[in-house]
Design a protein around this motif. Sequence first.
Motif: not given
Length: 238
Positions: A8-11, A90-94, A229-235
Amino acid sequence: MGKQRITVCLPPVGPDGLKQAIGQAMAPFRYDREDRPHPGWVGEWSHWFVSGAGCLFDVMPGHEDDPRLVRYDDWTDDPDDLPPSRCHGGPRGILDLETPRAAEARRAGGTWRAYHAFAELHPPALPFHHFAERARTMEPGHAREAAVAAFRAQPLIRAIEADPALEERFSSDPVLYFDEDRETYVARHTAAVLPTPALLTLDGRWVEGGGPDYEQMFNACLDGLPGDTVVVRVLYHS
């Protein structure tokens, strides 16, 4: 019901607002949403959890203590004990997307070279589909067994099947599996490292798929995201 993972990609959002942001992004695709777009509409999920087990992200060196990293797993009962270099998002940049891809490129390149060096020690072999096609012209009954026997009688295949470690590394149909140049083989395996079966893009598109086109799109999408951008894995359960 089945379980599947989505990226999931989030603002930009802080840790306190993460779950609410995920819920808002996932909401349009819920099974039992009241405002269905049309009578035959079917959603994608019934409930979801923050969880990246099996597809964790690497953390950029020097950012291991960043409080914006997602280090908990809603799906597991026990507390999640992750190494500092790994996270669920977490934030894409890190997030370090390149290190796992580079590691897979090295592994795949080594496997390709090892197979072709091993294959050169034996007479040229044919893939299984060659024998399967030939078996179609035979009398019904034992055609499949004859095709398997002829395939396995090849010296290269016999040598690989004699060593379980080689069979695991080179596959049960290696001539087909390695039937491409090294660059293509490495690129195909490298592209498969990061993708989950589904992706929820920053602009709200739910994309599912598999194969080279989907994997290329997935990698390009993550590579092109702004750093905050926050990127997170979701089940999710579907």
